[in-house]
Design a protein around this motif. Structure first.
Motif, PDB file in Angstrom:
ATOM      1  N   UNK A  47       0.813  -1.223  -0.012  1.00  0.00           N
ATOM      2  CA  UNK A  47       0.132  -0.016  -0.039  1.00  0.00           C
ATOM      3  C   UNK A  47       0.785   1.341   0.024  1.00  0.00           C
ATOM      4  N   UNK A  48       0.224   2.517  -0.431  1.00  0.00           N
ATOM      5  CA  UNK A  48       1.093   3.669  -0.645  1.00  0.00           C
ATOM      6  C   UNK A  48       1.680   3.972   0.525  1.00  0.00           C
ATOM      7  N   UNK A  49       1.190   3.920   1.804  1.00  0.00           N
ATOM      8  CA  UNK A  49       1.691   4.702   2.782  1.00  0.00           C
ATOM      9  C   UNK A  49       2.885   4.035   3.523  1.00  0.00           C
ATOM     10  N   UNK A  50       3.127   2.582   2.848  1.00  0.00           N
ATOM     11  CA  UNK A  50       4.322   1.949   3.345  1.00  0.00           C
ATOM     12  C   UNK A  50       5.402   2.207   2.580  1.00  0.00           C
ATOM     13  N   UNK A  51       5.406   3.098   1.514  1.00  0.00           N
ATOM     14  CA  UNK A  51       6.620   3.248   0.591  1.00  0.00           C
ATOM     15  C   UNK A  51       7.565   4.244   1.387  1.00  0.00           C
ATOM     16  N   UNK A 412      -4.033   5.577  -5.369  1.00  0.00           N
ATOM     17  CA  UNK A 412      -2.640   6.038  -6.035  1.00  0.00           C
ATOM     18  C   UNK A 412      -1.506   6.196  -5.290  1.00  0.00           C
ATOM     19  N   UNK A 413      -0.423   5.443  -5.904  1.00  0.00           N
ATOM     20  CA  UNK A 413       0.806   5.313  -4.937  1.00  0.00           C
ATOM     21  C   UNK A 413       0.816   3.724  -4.606  1.00  0.00           C
ATOM     22  N   UNK A 414      -0.150   3.028  -4.834  1.00  0.00           N
ATOM     23  CA  UNK A 414      -0.051   1.671  -4.549  1.00  0.00           C
ATOM     24  C   UNK A 414       0.906   1.041  -5.429  1.00  0.00           C
ATOM     25  N   UNK A 415       1.386  -0.104  -4.938  1.00  0.00           N
ATOM     26  CA  UNK A 415       2.320  -0.977  -5.750  1.00  0.00           C
ATOM     27  C   UNK A 415       1.790  -2.497  -5.667  1.00  0.00           C
ATOM     28  N   UNK A 416       1.891  -3.323  -6.633  1.00  0.00           N
ATOM     29  CA  UNK A 416       1.527  -4.530  -6.815  1.00  0.00           C
ATOM     30  C   UNK A 416       2.675  -5.323  -7.383  1.00  0.00           C
ATOM     31  N   UNK A 417       2.952  -6.778  -6.857  1.00  0.00           N
ATOM     32  CA  UNK A 417       3.934  -7.526  -7.416  1.00  0.00           C
ATOM     33  C   UNK A 417       3.573  -8.732  -7.969  1.00  0.00           C
ATOM     34  N   UNK A 418       3.899  -9.303  -8.862  1.00  0.00           N
ATOM     35  CA  UNK A 418       3.562 -10.466  -9.602  1.00  0.00           C
ATOM     36  C   UNK A 418       4.593 -11.386  -9.374  1.00  0.00           C
ATOM     37  N   UNK A 419       4.551 -12.357  -8.501  1.00  0.00           N
ATOM     38  CA  UNK A 419       5.931 -13.019  -7.966  1.00  0.00           C
ATOM     39  C   UNK A 419       6.016 -14.567  -8.575  1.00  0.00           C
ATOM     40  N   UNK A 420       7.025 -15.236  -8.302  1.00  0.00           N
ATOM     41  CA  UNK A 420       7.266 -16.557  -8.720  1.00  0.00           C
ATOM     42  C   UNK A 420       6.756 -16.846 -10.270  1.00  0.00           C
ATOM     43  N   UNK A 421       5.862 -17.777 -10.336  1.00  0.00           N
ATOM     44  CA  UNK A 421       5.172 -18.151 -11.755  1.00  0.00           C
ATOM     45  C   UNK A 421       3.958 -17.560 -11.902  1.00  0.00           C
TER      46      UNK A 421
END
Length: 626
Positions: A47-51, A412-421
């Motif tokens: 989430x955005x606040x954690x950056x 706005x400012x959120x990030x998401x990761x697609x990891x592994x497979x």
């Protein structure tokens, strides 16, 4: 053939699906976290606040700077012999000398401009532009260190605190029509010429978007489920559909577009279980294996026999993640004439259709920074009321019409990761919000044949067969073997059509912002001219009837030369047509493709071209005489 079997397979899925919609869950739905854990475990949200403090301001200012300078441009890509514009505007940043190729289009990365002098002190852009690149490099560095650190339990940590309750409250307030649209699956295109192309070539638009997180919105037509007409990780999957099963057992019927109150056990219980027995997986795996020649990774994935709705085993990764490029994207839904409805689940309007991110190192992660803005100053949007006012990511298991889909709203400012497979076993789409949106999609691009260092080494391989007299400047060939000729002409074509013409077609548009590529491309042009000279020297050698040159050897060389020249002639005509197409003519001069090479008597550095058609006639006549 593999493509025919794949077409039948797609049609079977559509027949089983019929007029029903597949269920999907959002944060306000019961079983959301269980579904995430069981079927989308490779997805992580920050989430955005954690950056880190200050990073948002620098990154968002950088995105706005690049847009204000006009650096985000739509690509003119090639789809089944037709040029079309992408719906999003974009630019590629990354390691110096890296490129990213999709749909016959090579993007040339604007370098990070690290402060450590990696660009070797060259003043290739203004300080403001350089600072913007450095801010995105800082974000890239954060992702490289953060993605491997997230633990299994972190997927929902930032989301669970407050967001689930807020979304549940909004859901209770009667947003019954927000999640499932009854729009036609064959809604019209999104943008003038592009929309026409999309409606006629739905398969190709799915391919386009698979190559980048931000492409075009897709459409569903017959045979369009997970469509693909060339290698794609989309075919890495076992599926939950069986020929012997009529209909879609277990799929809930929709009422007013909402999930039914009496959900099946997979949604109502405390855990979401895989939908298909092992026997079904094996049967479909056999069908998938028959298509494995269509994608090499299929052979790796089938070995595990995993059903696609089951959580995939964790892939073991060693060492830090090294994202080498980021594809920046910008899209304003208000500027689009019409956005397509998501056709399978009824998730809403799509900015980007279902896809895998392509041309990546196998099982490498993808990290995405999302920034929504409501004005030209780049200020963050407020998100509006309701989940669908936000931009959202939709996810589904590839080749699976039983496992529910999942949506992830993004502030706005959120990030998401697609990891592994996850990227190879699942597909994702981008669902449009109300405001404009930037995204920075960081990836580990497969660049084994896509770096400046690579093509420079290839040039040296070819030119190592050319001798230049230090006194007279005359040229001669060191070896006249058929294998040498074939190798040199392959490199010759690669330099011209994969680099020089690609650069002048669209890559040169960015030179007015950053001139980093100008010098290297000038050197490639010089190397290409020497290869043109080598072609004439090979032809002279083939035509000479000297003692010691066997007829059979000369015939082999003539055949090789003729094949390379015909290929070159055809490709030059294709590029000439692309540069003068009706779409290319709509671009302003500073963005218009250049028909390279631009011959002219006023250019003393560019030799007059030899007549390629005449050379081909000479070789053909020689072969006839032999």
């Amino acid at each position: 053939t593999a493509s025919a079997e794949l077409s039948v397979f797609r049609r079977k899925l559509l027949q089983e699906l019929g007029d029903q919609k597949i269920p999907f869950l959002g944060p306000s739905d019961r079983g959301y976290q269980q579904l995430w854990d069981s079927s989308y475990s490779g997805l992580a949200l920050r989430r955005s606040p954690s950056l880190p403090a200050g990073l948002h301001a620098r990154v968002q200012a950088a995105l706005f700077t690049l847009r204000r300078k006009g650096c985000l441009l739509r690509d003119l890509v090639r789809i089944r012999e037709r040029d079309v514009f992408t719906a999003v505007s974009r630019a590629l940043l990354g390691e110096p000398g890296h490129t990213y190729r999709y749909l016959d289009t090579r993007l040339f990365a604007i370098p990070w401009h690290r402060e450590d002098g990696e660009v070797k002190g060259r003043r290739c852009c203004d300080p403001e532009f350089r600072a913007a690149c450095q801010a995105l490099c800082e974000l890239n560095g954060f992702f490289c260190s953060d993605v491997p650190l997230l633990k299994e339990g972190d997927r929902l940590t930032q989301w669970a605190k407050g967001e689930a309750e807020a979304e549940a409250k909004r859901g209770e307030e009667g947003d019954t029509g927000s999640k499932h649209s009854e729009e036609s699956r064959n809604s019209e295109g999104v943008d003038s010429e592009e929309g026409d192309a999309e409606s006629k070539h739905s398969e190709e638009w799915d391919i386009e978007s698979k190559h980048s997180e931000e492409g075009c919105s897709g459409s569903k037509q017959e045979g369009g489920w997970d469509t693909d007409s060339k290698p794609s990780s989309e075919e890495d999957e076992s599926c939950q559909v069986q020929k012997s099963e009529p209909g879609i057992a277990g799929l809930p019927q929709r009422s007013e577009g909402k999930l039914p109150g009496s959900a099946p056990s997979a949604l109502a219980g405390t855990e979401v279980k895989p939908a298909a027995p092992r026997a079904r997986e094996k049967a479909v795996a056999q069908l998938k294996h028959s298509l494995s020649d269509h994608h090499l990774e299929d052979r790796e994935e089938q070995a595990g026999g995993q059903g696609c709705s089951q959580p995939s085993p964790r892939q073991v990764r060693t060492g830090p993640v090294e994202f080498n490029v980021t594809l920046l994207n910008y899209m304003d839904p208000a500027a689009m004439s019409q956005l397509k409805e998501e056709p399978y689940y009824g998730m809403g309007k799509m900015a980007v259709g279902w896809h895998h991110d392509e041309n990546l190192i196998s099982h490498s992660p993808v990290a995405v920074y999302s920034h929504s803005c409501h004005n030209d100053k780049g200020e963050s949007g407020e998100g509006g009321s309701g989940e669908k006012a936000c931009w959202r990511i939709g996810l589904k298991v590839a080749w699976d019409i039983r496992t529910p889909g999942l949506t992830l709203p993004l502030e706005s400012g959120d990030c998401y990761y697609m990891r592994d497979d996850l990227n190879s076993t699942h597909q994702h789409c981008v669902l449009a919000g109300e405001s404009a949106r930037f995204s920075s999609t960081h990836r580990v691009a497969e660049c084994s044949t896509g770096t400046l260092t690579y093509i420079q080494s290839r040039c040296q391989e070819a030119l190592s067969n050319l001798h230049t007299d230090p006194e007279t400047g005359s040229h001669s060939l060191l070896a006249l073997l058929p294998t040498t000729l074939r190798h040199c002409e392959e490199i010759h074509n690669e330099v011209e059509f994969e680099w020089l013409r690609q650069y002048w077609f669209q890559g040169q548009r960015f030179a007015r912002f950053c001139s980093w590529w100008t010098g290297p491309m000038e050197q490639l042009e010089k190397d290409w001219k020497l290869m043109e000279t080598m072609t004439l020297l090979f032809l002279d050698a083939v035509e000479e009837e000297e003692e010691g040159h066997e007829v059979e050897g000369r015939r082999d060389m003539a055949d090789i030369l003729l094949s390379a020249l015909i290929d070159r002639q055809q490709q030059r005509q294709t590029w000439r047509d692309r540069c003068h197409s009706s779409l290319a003519r709509t671009l302003p001069p500073e963005e218009a493709p250049v028909d390279w090479p631009f011959w002219g008597a006023d250019d003393p550095h560019m030799p007059l071209p030899f007549d390629l058609a005449d050379i081909i006639n000479r070789v053909e006549s020689l072969l006839w005489r032999m």
